[in-house]
Design a protein around this motif. Structure first.
Motif, PDB file in Angstrom:
ATOM      1  N   LEU A 317       0.857  -1.495   0.250  1.00 19.34           N
ATOM      2  CA  LEU A 317      -0.539  -0.263  -0.608  1.00 19.34           C
ATOM      3  C   LEU A 317       1.210   1.271  -0.194  1.00 19.34           C
ATOM      4  O   LEU A 317       0.915   2.077  -0.547  1.00 19.34           O
ATOM      5  N   ILE A 318       1.733   1.241   0.750  1.00 21.61           N
ATOM      6  CA  ILE A 318       2.675   2.652   0.856  1.00 21.61           C
ATOM      7  C   ILE A 318       3.545   2.554  -0.548  1.00 21.61           C
ATOM      8  O   ILE A 318       3.418   3.580  -1.092  1.00 21.61           O
ATOM      9  N   GLU A 319       3.260   1.580  -1.293  1.00 21.90           N
ATOM     10  CA  GLU A 319       4.721   1.900  -3.155  1.00 21.90           C
ATOM     11  C   GLU A 319       3.461   2.715  -3.719  1.00 21.90           C
ATOM     12  O   GLU A 319       4.038   3.391  -4.385  1.00 21.90           O
ATOM     13  N   ALA A 320       2.191   2.309  -3.566  1.00 18.90           N
ATOM     14  CA  ALA A 320       1.127   2.443  -4.872  1.00 18.90           C
ATOM     15  C   ALA A 320       0.887   3.930  -4.042  1.00 18.90           C
ATOM     16  O   ALA A 320       0.395   4.684  -4.866  1.00 18.90           O
ATOM     17  N   MET A 321       1.254   4.376  -2.565  1.00 12.44           N
ATOM     18  CA  MET A 321       0.920   5.783  -2.618  1.00 12.44           C
ATOM     19  C   MET A 321       1.394   6.274  -3.155  1.00 12.44           C
ATOM     20  O   MET A 321       1.692   8.070  -3.345  1.00 12.44           O
ATOM     21  N   ALA A 322       2.730   5.899  -2.214  1.00 11.36           N
ATOM     22  CA  ALA A 322       3.641   6.616  -2.976  1.00 11.36           C
ATOM     23  C   ALA A 322       3.890   7.413  -4.218  1.00 11.36           C
ATOM     24  O   ALA A 322       4.418   8.196  -5.131  1.00 11.36           O
ATOM     25  N   GLU A 323       3.077   6.131  -5.380  1.00 12.02           N
ATOM     26  CA  GLU A 323       3.476   6.925  -6.993  1.00 12.02           C
ATOM     27  C   GLU A 323       2.213   7.084  -7.476  1.00 12.02           C
ATOM     28  O   GLU A 323       1.514   7.917  -8.384  1.00 12.02           O
ATOM     29  N   ALA A 381       4.676  11.005   1.337  1.00  7.42           N
ATOM     30  CA  ALA A 381       6.317  11.480   1.789  1.00  7.42           C
ATOM     31  C   ALA A 381       6.428  12.394   2.803  1.00  7.42           C
ATOM     32  O   ALA A 381       7.744  12.654   3.640  1.00  7.42           O
ATOM     33  N   GLN A 382       5.316  12.614   3.611  1.00  6.67           N
ATOM     34  CA  GLN A 382       5.980  13.261   4.984  1.00  6.67           C
ATOM     35  C   GLN A 382       6.133  11.607   6.029  1.00  6.67           C
ATOM     36  O   GLN A 382       7.360  12.079   6.760  1.00  6.67           O
ATOM     37  N   ARG A 383       5.566  11.095   6.319  1.00  2.97           N
ATOM     38  CA  ARG A 383       5.785   9.746   7.188  1.00  2.97           C
ATOM     39  C   ARG A 383       6.934   8.544   6.313  1.00  2.97           C
ATOM     40  O   ARG A 383       7.044   7.953   7.721  1.00  2.97           O
ATOM     41  N   HIS A 384       7.622   8.149   5.597  1.00  2.00           N
ATOM     42  CA  HIS A 384       7.323   7.299   4.657  1.00  2.00           C
ATOM     43  C   HIS A 384       8.750   7.158   3.823  1.00  2.00           C
ATOM     44  O   HIS A 384       9.301   5.985   3.625  1.00  2.00           O
ATOM     45  N   ASP A 385       9.690   8.438   3.699  1.00  2.00           N
ATOM     46  CA  ASP A 385      10.327   8.514   2.891  1.00  2.00           C
ATOM     47  C   ASP A 385      11.478   7.906   3.082  1.00  2.00           C
ATOM     48  O   ASP A 385      12.080   8.156   4.372  1.00  2.00           O
ATOM     49  N   VAL A 386      12.006   6.616   2.393  1.00  2.00           N
ATOM     50  CA  VAL A 386      13.122   6.163   2.833  1.00  2.00           C
ATOM     51  C   VAL A 386      14.536   6.624   3.617  1.00  2.00           C
ATOM     52  O   VAL A 386      15.015   6.501   4.205  1.00  2.00           O
ATOM     53  N   ARG A 387      14.950   7.899   2.499  1.00  2.00           N
ATOM     54  CA  ARG A 387      15.873   8.568   2.823  1.00  2.00           C
ATOM     55  C   ARG A 387      15.787   9.019   4.497  1.00  2.00           C
ATOM     56  O   ARG A 387      16.845   8.736   5.308  1.00  2.00           O
ATOM     57  N   THR A 388      14.477   9.591   5.102  1.00  2.00           N
ATOM     58  CA  THR A 388      14.641  10.463   6.363  1.00  2.00           C
ATOM     59  C   THR A 388      14.385   9.002   7.884  1.00  2.00           C
ATOM     60  O   THR A 388      14.918   8.756   8.747  1.00  2.00           O
TER      61      THR A 388
END
Length: 404
Positions: A317-323, A381-388
């Motif tokens: 779900l996270i990946e779909a939402m990111a796209e 983008a606010q909660r799951h960005d892999v860099r952060t």
């Protein structure tokens, strides 16, 4: 924990072999940027090809038992007999479940301690609090380095040697707030060292602009074909959409033991032509499909039956939402921490009619779906960005960021 940690051993269930734990590929590719070297140690070797890893990562493709492992275990026992016997005794005298499973992986943990001392690794981190954490615990206790773990879902409720692990882990990361609360209850001696740090995902600069044309309403369910994922409920929802004359086409992107049963159900519902079962679809192929408007929605029909059968926070779900793809899911487990009615559609689990209504709403109101998908992108983008997220995890691994 020392801020000079430069080399970290990551103990997994099976990754990078086979198709399990795909989120690990995303997290480790970013996490490795913070360290000199990372070693990936799967407890069991999965089937299929090894997933590619960065150049400064290595994989210990050890079976559970072999002569080389036995040789390493004997060598480390001779050099550290007290530490070895103490680690074994701690697990054997644990009052929590998991003793037989832990005995099965002891040799690998002892051998890993020898390898850590030989290669100069500084820390061991396990993904899953079950046997991966057992291997990490043994290796760390014998070698004298620190260890930690990421807790996911069922491993929290298995409670594998929690009394022992809770006393010694530098920290326990959970990927959901619900998971953090449940670890606090089940591992009270580690409560001050439990922290909630969400899964990381690659977030593009902008979400994809999903094509609103509806000649065919294409949806995808990216999930293993196992009971908790609720595919049978989704098939009933597809049948209802078909009865409403929605031109639906559903792709069940996954593999698992229920494949033939689900195909038979689709045939009995008269929707065999409206579904497809391509087997496992690589993450890269799914993401390409999202970016190229191949799918108008991503759906998970996960079931909820207490701790025995529920979702964590699904990376799919996270990946779909990111796209920027509209998402429809049930309220199983911790999904509500990720998704709400502003960012997607969330319906009660095990209610195919509610699932069908939500999917029809996506089909009939493409502009509303686009607005919710944009909000979903912002949430990720606010909660799951892999860099952060991996910068935070690296800080915890080195001790520069204390768990909270």
């Amino acid at each position: 924990m020392s801020p000079n940690v430069r080399r970290v051993a990551i103990v997994t269930a099976r990754f990078p072999f086979g198709v399990a734990e795909p989120y690990l590929n995303t997290e480790l590719r970013e996490l490795i940027k913070h360290f000199e070297r990372i070693a990936v140690v799967p407890v069991r070797l999965g089937t299929g090809a090894m997933q590619p890893l960065p150049a400064n990562a290595e994989v210990l493709d050890w079976p559970l038992f072999s002569k080389p492992l036995l040789k390493r275990a004997v060598r480390v026992f001779r050099s550290k007999p007290r530490a070895t016997l103490r680690a074994i005794a701690d697990l054997l005298t644990s009052k929590d479940p998991g003793r037989m499973k832990n005995v099965a992986v002891m040799l690998k943990g002892i051998a890993l301690a020898d390898w850590i001392l030989e290669r100069g690794y500084d820390h061991v981190h396990a993904y899953w609090l079950s046997t991966p954490a057992t291997v990490a615990f043994i290796a760390a206790r014998i070698s004298g380095v620190s260890w930690s773990a990421t807790a996911h879902r069922w491993d929290i409720y298995e409670r594998n040697a929690f009394d022992v692990k809770g006393r010694t882990a530098a920290f326990v990361r959970t990927i959901s707030a619900r998971g953090a609360a449940d670890v606090w209850k089940r591992m009270p001696q580690a409560a001050a060292r439990v922290t909630h740090l969400r899964l990381g995902a690659v977030v593009p600069e902008q979400p994809a602009d999903v094509n609103a044309e509806r000649a065919q309403f294409s949806i995808v369910c990216p999930a293993a074909l196992v009971p908790v994922k609720g595919h049978a409920d989704l098939l009933e929802a597809v049948a209802q959409l078909h009865a409403w004359r929605v031109p639906v086409r559903c792709t069940f992107a996954g593999q698992g033991p229920l494949e033939q049963t689900l195909k038979q159900q689709a045939a009995s519902l008269g929707i065999a032509d409206a579904v497809e079962f391509p087997g496992y679809v690589p993450q890269s192929e799914l993401l390409d499909g999202y970016r190229n408007s191949r799918y108008h929605a991503v759906v998970l029909a996960s079931r909820s039956d207490g701790v025995a059968e529920m979702e964590g926070v699904p990376s799919a779900l996270i990946e779909a939402m990111a796209e920027g793809v509209p998402v429809v899911a049930t309220d199983s487990g911790s999904i509500g921490e990720l998704l709400d009615e502003r960012s997607g559609w969330i319906v009660p689990s095990s209610q195919p009619a509610a699932l069908a209504n939500a999917l029809r709403d996506v089909y009939l109101r493409p502009e509303a779906a686009r607005i919710r998908a944009r909000r979903a992108f912002e949430v990720v983008a606010q909660r799951h960005d892999v860099r952060t997220q991996m910068r935070e995890l690296a800080g915890m691994l080195t001790g520069e960021r204390r768990s909270q």
